[in-house]
Design a protein around this motif. Sequence first.
Motif, PDB file in Angstrom:
ATOM      1  N   ALA A  42      26.585 -20.591 -44.083  1.00  0.00           N
ATOM      2  CA  ALA A  42      25.804 -19.683 -43.251  1.00  0.00           C
ATOM      3  C   ALA A  42      24.553 -20.381 -42.724  1.00  0.00           C
ATOM      4  O   ALA A  42      24.164 -20.197 -41.562  1.00  0.00           O
ATOM      5  CB  ALA A  42      25.413 -18.442 -44.051  1.00  0.00           C
ATOM      6  N   ALA A  43      23.919 -21.222 -43.561  1.00  0.00           N
ATOM      7  CA  ALA A  43      22.742 -21.959 -43.112  1.00  0.00           C
ATOM      8  C   ALA A  43      23.111 -22.971 -42.029  1.00  0.00           C
ATOM      9  O   ALA A  43      22.306 -23.276 -41.154  1.00  0.00           O
ATOM     10  CB  ALA A  43      22.092 -22.667 -44.297  1.00  0.00           C
ATOM     11  N   ALA A  44      24.331 -23.496 -42.102  1.00  0.00           N
ATOM     12  CA  ALA A  44      24.793 -24.459 -41.097  1.00  0.00           C
ATOM     13  C   ALA A  44      25.325 -23.779 -39.844  1.00  0.00           C
ATOM     14  O   ALA A  44      25.805 -24.455 -38.928  1.00  0.00           O
ATOM     15  CB  ALA A  44      25.884 -25.341 -41.698  1.00  0.00           C
ATOM     16  N   ARG A  45      25.241 -22.450 -39.813  1.00  0.00           N
ATOM     17  CA  ARG A  45      25.686 -21.648 -38.667  1.00  0.00           C
ATOM     18  C   ARG A  45      27.170 -21.841 -38.381  1.00  0.00           C
ATOM     19  O   ARG A  45      27.610 -21.854 -37.224  1.00  0.00           O
ATOM     20  CB  ARG A  45      24.855 -21.966 -37.417  1.00  0.00           C
ATOM     21  N   GLU A  90      24.135 -31.228 -41.322  1.00  0.00           N
ATOM     22  CA  GLU A  90      22.840 -31.096 -40.653  1.00  0.00           C
ATOM     23  C   GLU A  90      22.138 -29.824 -41.117  1.00  0.00           C
ATOM     24  O   GLU A  90      20.932 -29.810 -41.360  1.00  0.00           O
ATOM     25  CB  GLU A  90      23.021 -31.080 -39.132  1.00  0.00           C
ATOM     26  N   GLY A  91      22.955 -28.730 -41.266  1.00  0.00           N
ATOM     27  CA  GLY A  91      22.352 -27.473 -41.720  1.00  0.00           C
ATOM     28  C   GLY A  91      21.816 -27.598 -43.115  1.00  0.00           C
ATOM     29  O   GLY A  91      20.764 -27.051 -43.457  1.00  0.00           O
ATOM     30  N   THR A  92      22.537 -28.333 -43.984  1.00  0.00           N
ATOM     31  CA  THR A  92      22.076 -28.495 -45.352  1.00  0.00           C
ATOM     32  C   THR A  92      20.770 -29.268 -45.395  1.00  0.00           C
ATOM     33  O   THR A  92      19.832 -28.924 -46.113  1.00  0.00           O
ATOM     34  CB  THR A  92      23.146 -29.234 -46.183  1.00  0.00           C
ATOM     35  N   VAL A  93      20.668 -30.323 -44.568  1.00  0.00           N
ATOM     36  CA  VAL A  93      19.456 -31.126 -44.542  1.00  0.00           C
ATOM     37  C   VAL A  93      18.282 -30.283 -44.031  1.00  0.00           C
ATOM     38  O   VAL A  93      17.184 -30.299 -44.585  1.00  0.00           O
ATOM     39  CB  VAL A  93      19.661 -32.392 -43.665  1.00  0.00           C
TER      40      VAL A  93
END
Length: 410
Positions: A339-342, A402-405
């Motif tokens: 979800a954070a990584a869309r 990328e979202g995780t970072v």
Amino acid sequence: MSLIVYLAAGLFGLSAVVLLLRPGMALRDPLTLSTCAAIVLGSLVFVCSAPLTLAAVNSLTGVPNFGAPVTYGMLSAYSCSLVILLIHWRGGPRERVRRMVLRSVAAYAALIVAIVVLFALGDARSERLNDLDTYYANTPYLREMILLYLIGHSAATLTMCVLCVKWSREVTGLLRAGIRLILAGSLLDVVGFQLCKYTAVAARWAGHDLDVLSTQVAPPLASLGALLCSAGYALPRLQPAAAARLGVLRDYRRLGPLWSRVRFVSTAPKPPSSLWQLPRARLHWREMSIHDALLGLAPYFDDRVRERALSAARHAGRGGHEARIAAEAAMVADAARRAAAREEPLEAPSGYRLHATEVSGTGGLVELAQAVLRSPAEPAEPAVREGREGREGPEDREGREEGTVSTSHG
């Protein structure tokens, strides 16, 4: 001096407020009721003994020194309440307790009547607001009145000291601390108030002047003793409330790992001035927000992630419930990452219900939060990672990374 005495009365009375935080239960408990009665009467003794109060009583009644038998009678009533408190504290058959209470009331009622009669028979025409005990120490009838109230009070406080010494060896925790505070306060009353009074009166009998012990030393020591006793009465009652408050704070803190993982999903409105909220209100808001976030993550729940994590937990020797919570934590962590990584939600999301949503209270969420804390930022099991990569394209993996970072830096 009046200000010190009034302050002691107010602080002493505050402990009764603590004991009556739940008045319905307090009125049904003889021990709590007798404790509150003792505290209230002790506060009234301080109020009555203040020079300003004595002057007001004398002025209203038109009788010089009428405040003296009022104060001594109130002190005798307080002594009686201490004896009744000890009777309820000791416990026993109801009829025996009732019989001992009635005898104590009768004895101290007779003492109060004797104090009033002796005052009426004595000659106390000269108003004394601070040194009546010593000034009239050699006056017929008034001398006996002074001795009676001191002896009655000494009998109650010495009995309290003896029983507190005995009971402090039989209990532990805050109850022992409370009993020891009561013991310290009672000893201070005996040594600091009563012994000073006896010494000053005896000095007058011997033709000496040690009035300073009665007028300057005894009142502040009596006030300090009463404050110690009030702390001892209130301390055991504060234990359940303190334990509950610490439990709320502990649960709020333990929910932190789960909240930090899913907070970006929550749409629950943040209350204004949350910094000043009571701990229970803060915990309730965090629970509500986490449940809202879990509902928002439901389209990302992947049964395959949960099943693989469940299998790995069982292979690691975890029990059934512990393995289930670990598997749910892995599924929630995986859903939060995607979800954070869309990423797009699953076409066929899981209909699985988390244990935390099936149980009432905070316990289920705390278990999940602690499992999430132990859950790594990336899937620990190779099988889970391989299953994810088999369903993702290169673009999806790149976007997830990328979202995780970005999440870790945000």
